[in-house]
Design an enzyme around this catalytic site. Structure first.
Site, short mmCIF file in Angstrom:
data_model
loop_
_atom_site.label_atom_id
_atom_site.label_comp_id
_atom_site.label_asym_id
_atom_site.label_seq_id
_atom_site.Cartn_x
_atom_site.Cartn_y
_atom_site.Cartn_z
N GLU A 1 0.81 -1.23 0.00
CA GLU A 1 0.00 0.00 0.00
C GLU A 1 0.84 1.28 0.00
O GLU A 1 0.62 2.21 0.79
CB GLU A 1 -0.97 0.00 1.19
CG GLU A 1 -2.10 -0.98 1.00
CD GLU A 1 -3.25 -0.79 1.97
OE1 GLU A 1 -4.37 -1.17 1.63
OE2 GLU A 1 -3.02 -0.26 3.09
N GLU B 1 -5.99 -7.95 -1.12
CA GLU B 1 -6.74 -7.64 0.09
C GLU B 1 -8.14 -7.22 -0.30
O GLU B 1 -8.33 -6.35 -1.16
CB GLU B 1 -6.09 -6.51 0.91
CG GLU B 1 -4.88 -6.90 1.70
CD GLU B 1 -4.43 -5.80 2.66
OE1 GLU B 1 -5.29 -5.00 3.09
OE2 GLU B 1 -3.23 -5.75 2.95
#
Length: 486
Positions: free
Chosen positions: A199, A382
């Protein structure tokens, strides 16, 4: 409609070491930046002492010279995510057996950097740390699961943060590459899929980047060092592990203009560029055309070494991976963070108890957006629903989780089969309950498996199957075909 996925699609789950692993102060693990917390007004402790590679010790005063929002160390006897978590460190065989029972053929996990290099500066890796991760990999392979390893998941060794300001320094590039090399040497013959970072487009500050400032100048300079480190890691991976695939993970909420007003459309474009900035560099091998103008307008100066841009160009990523939980809207009056985050809600969507809009169609949208832009394989690594589960009679009736995932799987299927997106795998967050990083809670649960632990760390940490356990087992073992019956 037939919802069976293409043959060879990868199905599994994903976790992060600081929320799941535990084993704090065991096996030679050093302090990581995620072992610290901001409580808004003061630090929880003033000092911590480190053992250095040469055998001497050094202390860092977290109050001295720290700006507002300084971080402090939590006592290891007090509960905190990276300290105890849900104890995968001791229960990995049990957990992997549960994953295998659900039909996983891939499992994404992350490396605790300081379990391998406690300060980041050691000449040799910590054997106990390498052995632990090798044991995890071997256990996965014995159950027919591909390991997907995130080398660095939102953390740096605390020593590098405190003495070199983390990714502000090129010292951290060298420390990271030492970590990557140790992992490739030990696990390279067993692991095909790697993620260099997690991320990247939403990371900043001490816990995630090791920097003591969140000012944009500091952030973008530190991020340049991350880009360079990733390029060198790709080079190393291709040389040491021919045939491997290396990616990085990006937070990828779908972003819609609130209205079709031209001003809102322009706000969407400008905001989106701030998030694509990161993936453009690493997927395309160069800074996007708007980057230097952005630096100029904001007064940033990015220091580069002579061969930095050549390395970025020569070693882009092999694939892109994303997290997807929600969508957001933006308008001309929205407040946008310096790294391009906008958290405005959508009036047309329902939301979770934590205010995250539920938007399965947004997953199809973002998969198409990214494949249009990069034309490289994609993994959804995710995606999941954080909810308050009611544990009754040793299980949880979590139909809401089943409905959420069913809708997202169907949207992902349509992106692949109807739109032609080359999405090759999916790892749900998180298959076994863990500590939520966004809130620090256990009550925000994601898993197919319930873990007996509360927000304070009380409980047996025993595992119990939820209703969704058998449902996901059917989905995964039929390669999505069971979705056609719903």
């Amino acid at each position: 409609m037939n919802y069976e996925f293409p043959k060879g699609f990868l199905w599994g789950g994903a976790t992060a070491d600081s929320q799941y692993e535990g084993g704090f102060n065991e096996g030679g693990r050093g302090l990581a930046s995620t072992d610290f917390v901001t409580d808004g007004s003061h630090t929880r402790a003033r000092q911590v002492t480190y053992k250095l590679p040469d055998g001497t010790t050094s202390s860092c005063d977290f109050k001295k010279g720290m700006p507002e929002g300084a971080v402090g160390y939590l006592d290891p006897n007090e509960y905190y995510p990276s300290h105890q978590a849900v104890d995968f460190y001791h229960r990995y065989k049990e957990d992997i057996a549960l994953m295998a029972e659900m039909g996983f053929n891939i499992y994404r996990f992350s490396i605790c950097w300081t379990r391998i290099f406690p300060t980041g500066l050691e000449d040799e890796p910590n054997e106990a740390g390498l052995k632990f991760y090798e044991d995890v990999v071997d256990e996965l392979l014995s159950h027919g699961m591909e390991p997907l390893i995130t080398i660095c998941h939102d953390q740096v060794p605390a020593y590098l943060a405190d003495h070199y300001d983390g990714w502000s320094s090129r010292v951290t590039i060298e420390a990271y590459l030492k970590l990557a090399k140790a992992l490739f040497e030990r696990l390279g013959k067993k692991v095909k899929y790697w993620l260099t970072f997690n991320e990247l487009n939403v990371l900043r500050g001490y816990a995630q980047m090791g920097t003591h400032s969140i000012e944009p100048q500091v952030h973008y300079q530190a991020m340049h060092h991350v880009f360079v480190a990733s390029a060198y890691a790709v080079k190393m991976a291709h040389e040491m592990m021919p045939g491997c695939m290396v990616g990085t993970m990006y937070a990828s909420s779908a972003l819609y203009p609130l209205t079709c007003k031209p001003e809102d459309m322009m706000a969407q474009m400008r905001t989106r560029r701030l998030t694509h900035y990161y993936s453009d560099v690493m997927m395309n091998g160069c800074y996007p055309y708007f980057a230097r103008m952005m630096w100029k307008v904001n007064g940033f100066t990015i220091q580069m070494e002579d061969d930095d841009e050549a390395m970025l160009a020569a070693y882009p990523l092999d694939f892109i991976s994303i997290s997807y939980y929600r969508s957001t809207t933006v308008n001309k009056d929205s407040i946008i963070s310096p790294i391009g985050l906008c958290m405005d809600t959508n009036p047309y969507l329902k939301a979770t108890p934590w205010g995250w809009p539920l938007d399965p169609l947004g997953l199809r949208y973002i998969l198409n957006e990214l494949y249009d832009r990069y034309n490289k394989p994609i993994m959804v690594v995710e995606n999941g629903l954080g909810e308050i589960d009611e544990f009754v009679n040793n299980t949880v009736e979590d139909d809401y989780r089943i409905n959420y995932l069913s809708d997202h799987f169907k949207a992902m299927h349509d992106a692949i089969v109807l739109d032609g997106v080359n999405c090759i795998g999916y790892t749900m967050w998180a298959p076994i309950d863990l500590v939520s990083m966004s809130t620090g809670e256990m009550k925000k649960r994601y898993g197919f498996v319930y873990v007996d632990m509360d927000d304070k760390g009380n409980g047996t940490r025993n595992r119990y199957k939820k209703k969704s356990f058998e449902w996901i087992k059917k989905v995964y073992t039929t390669n999505g075909a069971s979705l056609s019956e719903e």
